[in-house]
Each structure stands twice: as C-alpha cells, then as structure tokens.
Design a protein around this motif. Structure first.
Motif, PDB file in Angstrom:
ATOM      1  N   ILE A  70       0.836  -1.199   0.000  1.00  0.00           N
ATOM      2  CA  ILE A  70       0.000   0.000   0.000  1.00  0.00           C
ATOM      3  C   ILE A  70       0.869   1.246   0.000  1.00  0.00           C
ATOM      4  CG2 ILE A  70      -1.657   1.323   1.377  1.00  0.00           C
ATOM      5  CD1 ILE A  70      -2.819  -1.370   2.313  1.00  0.00           C
ATOM      6  N   ARG A 104       2.355   1.771  -3.435  1.00  0.00           N
ATOM      7  CA  ARG A 104       1.355   2.228  -4.415  1.00  0.00           C
ATOM      8  C   ARG A 104       0.950   3.680  -4.159  1.00  0.00           C
ATOM      9  NH1 ARG A 104      -0.038   1.975  -9.514  1.00  0.00           N
ATOM     10  NH2 ARG A 104      -2.288   2.002  -9.890  1.00  0.00           N
ATOM     11  N   TYR A 109      -8.010  -1.337  -2.523  1.00  0.00           N
ATOM     12  CA  TYR A 109      -7.209  -2.538  -2.740  1.00  0.00           C
ATOM     13  C   TYR A 109      -8.098  -3.768  -2.643  1.00  0.00           C
ATOM     14  CZ  TYR A 109      -6.913  -1.288   2.248  1.00  0.00           C
ATOM     15  OH  TYR A 109      -7.193  -0.859   3.521  1.00  0.00           O
ATOM     16  N   THR A 112      -6.039   2.569  -7.350  1.00  0.00           N
ATOM     17  CA  THR A 112      -6.312   1.194  -6.941  1.00  0.00           C
ATOM     18  C   THR A 112      -5.022   0.398  -6.898  1.00  0.00           C
ATOM     19  OG1 THR A 112      -6.726   0.458  -9.214  1.00  0.00           O
ATOM     20  CG2 THR A 112      -8.629   1.226  -7.945  1.00  0.00           C
ATOM     21  N   LEU A 113      -5.048  -0.662  -6.119  1.00  0.00           N
ATOM     22  CA  LEU A 113      -3.921  -1.588  -5.984  1.00  0.00           C
ATOM     23  C   LEU A 113      -4.441  -2.991  -6.246  1.00  0.00           C
ATOM     24  CD1 LEU A 113      -1.088  -2.540  -5.055  1.00  0.00           C
ATOM     25  CD2 LEU A 113      -1.905  -2.363  -2.701  1.00  0.00           C
ATOM     26  N   CYS A 148      -5.077  -7.347   0.126  1.00  0.00           N
ATOM     27  CA  CYS A 148      -4.475  -6.790   1.336  1.00  0.00           C
ATOM     28  C   CYS A 148      -5.235  -7.171   2.599  1.00  0.00           C
ATOM     29  CB  CYS A 148      -4.390  -5.262   1.229  1.00  0.00           C
ATOM     30  SG  CYS A 148      -3.265  -4.689  -0.059  1.00  0.00           S
TER      31      CYS A 148
END
Length: 747
Positions: A103, A106, A118, A202-203, A207
C-alpha cells in the motif's frame, strides 16, 4: 506522525482478535499506529486490547462507555488517529502479509491520492482465502469523472466495505466525513468518499482477508436499515449542489443494491422489504433511460411475486443467451478454420507481404521500418498490417488494415509470400512451402530470453518451450543488430534460419531525420522551447505482480529545476502511467512511436530496457537508474554486465540520479567516453540503411557483397538533440542530412 493509522473496532470477536492485531503489528512496514476500539464488548475484547497496549507502544486502546455499533466505534478511533493515511479493519479480519508495504509503495507511485482501493479475499471456516469478485485492476490516479463506473453496485464498481480502502486523513478531515450508525454504515461512507475525493487509485493486490462466520450475528431485520442509510446519502448530496450531477448514478446504484439485497432476504420479509423499497424509490426518483426504468420495475412497483417471476425469467434468458453466444462463437471459429484450410490450398500470392508487431498492436518497431522499406525498395509488393481495431489509426495509408481472427486475416496468413513479425505471429499458423518468414525480434537482448528462461521461473511463468521451438522452426530469417545479438539469438532460439546481421531497422530514422523533424516532434508533444527533455522508459519486472515506478518523477523535477521536463513512458505491460501527469511530466505511454520520442528527447533514463542500445545510435546521453540491479539479475538474468560496460552514468538511487543531472555529469566527458565504447560495440551497422539491406537481400535476392556498404561510425551524422543544436548551431552552408523521414503520428 506515523504513516498509517489502523483502526480496529472490536465487539464479540475475542476468538479472532489476537490474530487480527498480530497481523497488523507483524507487518514488514512498521511505521504505523494501531487504534483498537472496545465497543463495550461483553467478552474479553477489552482485556485483550489492553494486553497488547502494554506490550507495544504502537497500540492505542479506546474503551467506549456503551455499545454503539461499528460506525460510531470507527469514528471514536478516527478522532485519535494521527497517521498520514487511515485504514479500517474489522476485529475478526486480518491484514495480508506485507500488505502495508504494498500500500505504501502504491501510494507513492500514484502521487498520494485521497483514496486508495485494494483487493480483498473472503475466508470461511476452512481458513482458505478466496476472491469472490473479479480482481481489482491497477488504475489511477484518477477522478470519479474519469471512471464513473466506480459508483456501480456490480462489476466495475469498487467494493463498499471500509476495510477495502486507505484514506488520506487530511482529506477525511477536510470533508468532515464520519460513519453513520446502523448496519449498512459502509454504504454512505464509501460513496461519500468517492464523490468528494480529488484523486482515486487502486492496488491490484489482496491486502485484507475478511472472515465469514458460519452463523450470522445480525438479525433478519438488519437489512431494512439500508433505506435509512441511502436517505442519509441523498440528503448529503442535496446539500451540496456540486454533487447533483451524480444523483442519477447514485439512484441507479441504490435500486441495484436493493435488488441484490432482496435475493438474500429470508422468507417472510419480502413483502415488507418491497413495500419500503417502493416508497424509497418514489421518494428519491430521478429521470433515467427507459431501459433502466424497465429493469427497475419490480422495485418500483413493490410486487415481490412479480419480482420473483422476473428473476426466474432473467436467469433463463441469461442461460439461453450464453448458450447462443457460445454456439455462435463455435460456429464462427469453425467457419474460419474451414476458410483457412481452403486458402491454404490456393496458390501463394508472390506480390503480398503481411506484417505484425507485439501481438496486434499498432504500426511500430522493426516490422514498421521494414514495411516502409518494402514499399520504397520493392514497390511491386502489396503490404498488409495485422492490428487490433483500436490501433488502426496508427497505420499508413499505403498498407491494408487486417483485423486479427477474421477471414481477411487468415487469407493474408495463408497466401502472403512474406511474413514479417517481431513476436509469435499466430500459434495456429501453418507455414507453407514458398513462404518466407522474417523474424525481426524486438531489439538487442539485455535480459534472458528463449530457452534461457527455463532457469528463470519468475520470468518464464507458463511459457511452453516446445511451442516456442515449434515457432522458431517456421523462421527463415532473423534480423540482428550486432554480433552480441546474433550469438544470443542463435543459442536461445536454435533453428535452421539464417541470421541477417544488418543492423536495427527501427533505428534507421535516427540517421534520416533532420533538426526540423526534431523541432516538429517536440512541438507535437508539448515540450516547452528551450527545455531539456528526459525520456524515462523503465522495463518490465516479471518478478513483480504490481509494477511500481522506480522514480518519484515529481520529486526529481522539483530538485532539478524548471528547465527540465520528463517524457514518461511505461512498458506496454505495465498497466498504466508512471506518474500523475503535470505540465512538466508528459505521459507518453500510449504514443505509437518510441523512435519519435527518442528523437524529441535530449537524454534517456532507463534501467534494463533494450532501448538503451537503440538510443546509443543517436549518440545522446544515457543514464541508467539501477537501484534493483541485483534483484533483477537474480529474477530475470542479464547478458550484459552493465556495471563494467555501461552506456553512460549509473545511478544506484534516486538521489544519485538527481545529482548526475544537477552536476552536469549526464553529458560530461566521462559519460561521452562510455557511450562511445558502448555504441561501437552494439551499433556497428546502425547507419540508416538496415531496413534497405534486409529488403534487398530477402526480396530482391541481392547477395551481401552487393548490398549498400555500412557507413563508418565516424562518418555517420545522427540528428542532434534540441539541446545540442542550441549549444552548437549549424552553419548556414552546411547541408542537412539526406534521406526520407515521416513522423509516425501522421501515418
């Protein structure tokens, strides 16, 4: 001030709370504070929180005097937060290992957005996490206007739970956002943050592991709370006129959410739910297209029997449509196979040549240079280019457009005498006697390729090496730029083909272009007059699931000063831009011609991209940013020792790179010496006539002795950069280099 504030409300989760807190405190990224809120839980949650607080100073306990629910509990934690970004986690959920590290990376590469969404996976009693939704694509930074579909309740929309996103704390404070009480408290919170965020990213990585209990702890009537939550949302929108344009999308989302909830309701609650849904619909009704209104009919009328009948009809219709679509695709595929078999039995067309690059992308790379040379030096041939429809605009008017997997496509593959590509053309291709396949490759190899990938599983992934060798067996010629490339290709792609060590066709333009072409290209790209343009083009990392930018481009420009601009070009497999585009960072990822970008720039910054070999032929400064060289060598492997034989200065960190440009070392005498030796080794034939030599030999049958001689290195005159032209203006009596040059964008 910590980087992250992780807020965990706890109520009746004593069996899972230890695992939840450990997953946060055990993260590899430790710059965090953990705010654990005891929502007056009747079990041992409060004691567990206090135990962790006594052991770890990063844990801040909050004890509420009475049970208020997850929304107010999160608000209590939010009041105590001091981190740059706020994350929420339910007391029975866990953070995935290294989630905070991913995170943080990113957030940096997307320019510190207000909201970062995420992925998550749901975990049932077996303990195995499973994604139950399509994977979240990497995107951003962007605004809601760029992708309105993020508001949707179904595919394409972002999940609403608070634990699927990280929020910039300053953004939450600026908008005074808090959670409402009630069961569906996620809904208004999530939608308000999307509506008011100035930047969203966005990732594409899981997570959070969200635990699903075997037995729900919510009462059946809890879902009726959704109406009050949407009432709150529409009241919020009505108070802010600038959000009025989103009302239709929100209304459509509301109805779709209500319809989805209806299918999960227990028996005996349907009639009451639909009565309230009908009243809610009429209260917040917004003009919508007729098709959408028809789809909303059951909610609008509040008739649950009608609704169930329509659901059954809809399921039947979808199954029928899916079967019909599969049948249509199978029929079309069979027809095309039959068409191809027929074409294979018809005579070859000796005057036809078909070209392709990068599996259907536009007019680019070595095949484009050869296609142009075919039309110039063998005008009796008719050329065609295979490209997907979205790339047809890049093709020149002199070549025919062919869309993959159409009848014209299979006709071209079956009956064209010459096939030219820089990649696998089509695994279903049947090579005919009399056809000539010219494999141009994609540049001088710096990283391991072909059979060498058998020892590199991270890079090879699912490569079928038997199929790879079957494709090699179809090649008649392989175009090579230098001796290093020749020896490498013949070893990693063993076959009976003949290697044409004639130079890199795509670099011919570097010797043919003029200073006027460079000026025109810079104006087209929006490069300010007098600016130093750096082309930043990193390569792809096979060992990374998420491609992160190696440089903070805004920081680099901030340190270098206003005279510099950066042309940022992500690898075509990167999945998005390298940085937030600003006046001095120009995103050229989708530009059709990297050769034009090279001509427009004054220097190249790359890492392990084969573009360095092309750029060396321009004789312009090259700087390598090799901050992860050891990792890259271990994962992918390299053929060239860039430490001992670099094309210019090497930076092992971002600060070193900044220093190289700030001190002028990037264009100093030492860098020029390194570039000269590199150029002599890897650009011996790049004199502007490589494509011509290939065409004269392959098509016109001229032997090597009769081909245009290679211009000696010292006699070549690659077009100078704009910065070099300003420093050394040419005399009026000196003629411009001869040769034809056409800017790719105009084709």
């Amino acid at each position: 001030m910590p980087r992250f504030s992780v807020i965990v409300p706890a109520y009746h989760v004593q069996a899972y709370l230890h695992e939840c807190l450990e997953s946060v405190l055990g993260q590899s990224y430790s710059d965090l504070e953990l705010i654990a809120v005891d929502d007056r839980s009747p079990d041992a949650c409060g004691e567990i929180i206090d135990e962790y607080a006594a052991r770890d100073p990063r844990v801040h306990p909050v004890h509420l005097s009475e049970n208020q629910g997850p929304g107010p509990a999160r608000n209590a934690g939010l009041e105590q937060a001091t981190g740059d970004y706020v994350l929420f986690l339910d007391g029975d959920d866990t953070l995935a290992p290294h989630a905070l590290r991913a995170i943080a990376d990113r957030l940096k590469e997307t320019g510190e957005p207000d909201v970062l969404a995420y992925d998550h996976a749901r975990t049932d009693w077996t303990g195995v996490p499973v994604r139950d939704e399509p994977a979240l694509p990497a995107a951003g930074p962007l605004r809601l206007e760029d992708r309105p579909g993020l508001l949707a309740a179904g595919p394409g929309g972002l999940p609403t739970p608070a634990w699927t996103r990280a929020y910039r704390r300053e953004f939450l404070a600026r908008e005074a956002l808090t959670f409402p009480p009630g069961h569906h408290e996620h809904t208004p919170w999530a939608l308000k943050t999307l509506l008011t965020a100035e930047s969203i990213a966005t990732l594409d990585q899981v997570c959070v592991h969200h635990r699903q209990r075997r037995h729900s702890t919510e009462a059946p009537s809890a879902d009726l709370d959704v109406f009050e939550q949407y009432d709150r949302l529409f009241a919020y929108v009505d108070k802010r006129p600038e959000l009025a344009r989103w009302r239709p999308a929100l209304f459509r989302r509301t109805v779709e959410h209500l319809a989805a909830l209806f299918t999960r309701l227990p028996r005996g609650t349907h009639a009451d739910f639909l009565r309230r849904a009908r009243a809610h619909y009429r209260s917040h009704r917004t003009p919508l297209p007729l098709r959408t209104r028809l789809r909303h009919t059951p909610i609008r009328l509040g008739a649950h029997r009608t609704y169930r009948a329509l659901l059954r009809t809809g399921r039947l219709w979808r199954r029928t449509t899916a079967r019909a679509a599969r049948f249509t695709r199978a029929l079309r595929s069979a027809a095309l196979r039959l068409h191809y078999r027929v074409q294979l039995r018809l005579p070859l067309r000796a005057d036809r040549a078909v070209f392709a690059a990068y599996d259907g992308r536009g007019y680019c790379c070595n095949p484009a240079a050869l296609e142009s040379a075919f039309r110039t030096h063998a005008p009796h041939l008719r050329t065609a280019w295979i490209a997907r429809p979205e790339h047809h605009h890049t093709l020149p008017t002199g070549t025919r457009r062919v869309t993959p997997d159409t009848a014209a496509y299979w006709t071209a593959l079956a009956r064209s005498r010459y096939l030219v590509a820089n990649d696998t053309l089509d695994r279903r291709l049947v090579k005919r006697r009399g056809q000539v396949f010219v494999q141009t490759q994609q540049g001088t190899p710096v990283k391991h390729m072909g059979l060498d990938l058998q020892e590199r599983p991270a890079a090879a992934r699912d490569t079928d090496f038997a199929q790879l060798l079957a494709g090699v067996d179809q090649w008649d010629y392989v175009v090579s730029a230098n001796r290093h490339a020749t020896l490498t290709w013949e070893r990693v792609h063993p076959g009976t083909y003949r290697t044409l060590e004639f130079g890199q066709p795509r670099t011919d333009v570097f010797q043919q272009a003029t200073s006027l072409d460079v000026t025109r290209l810079r104006e087209t790209l929006g490069i300010p007059r007098g600016a130093v343009a750096i082309l930043y083009a990193p390569t792809y990392r096979d060992h990374r699931r998420t491609q992160t930018a190696g440089l903070d481009l805004e920081r680099v420009l901030g340190r270098l000063g206003p005279e510099f601009v950066i042309l940022a070009r992500a690898h075509h497999r990167h999945g998005g831009p390298l940085a937030r585009t600003s006046d001095r960072i120009i995103d050229v990822t989708d530009h059709p011609s990297v050769e034009s970008l090279c001509l427009a720039s004054d220097a190249l910054v790359t890492d392990y991209s084969s573009l360095m070999f092309d750029y060396a032929g321009l004789d312009r400064p090259i700087v390598l940013h090799a901050d992860d060289l050891e990792t890259y060598e271990a994962a992918r492997g390299t053929y060239v020792d860039l430490r001992t034989f670099p094309p210019g200065a090497i930076a092992r960190s971002e600060d070193e790179l900044i220093d190289i440009f700030a001190t002028g070392h990037w264009r100093g005498s030492r860098s020029a010496q390194l570039r000269s030796a590199f150029r002599a080794r890897f650009c011996p034939y790049d004199d502007g006539r490589a494509a011509e030599r290939v065409v004269r030999h392959v098509v016109l049958g001229e032997e090597r002795a009769g081909l245009p001689p290679v211009v000696p290195m010292e006699a070549r005159q690659p077009v100078p950069s704009a910065a070099a032209s300003r420093a050394n203006p040419p005399a009026a009596t000196i003629p411009q280099p001869s040769g034809h040059f056409t800017v790719t964008e105009s084709r």
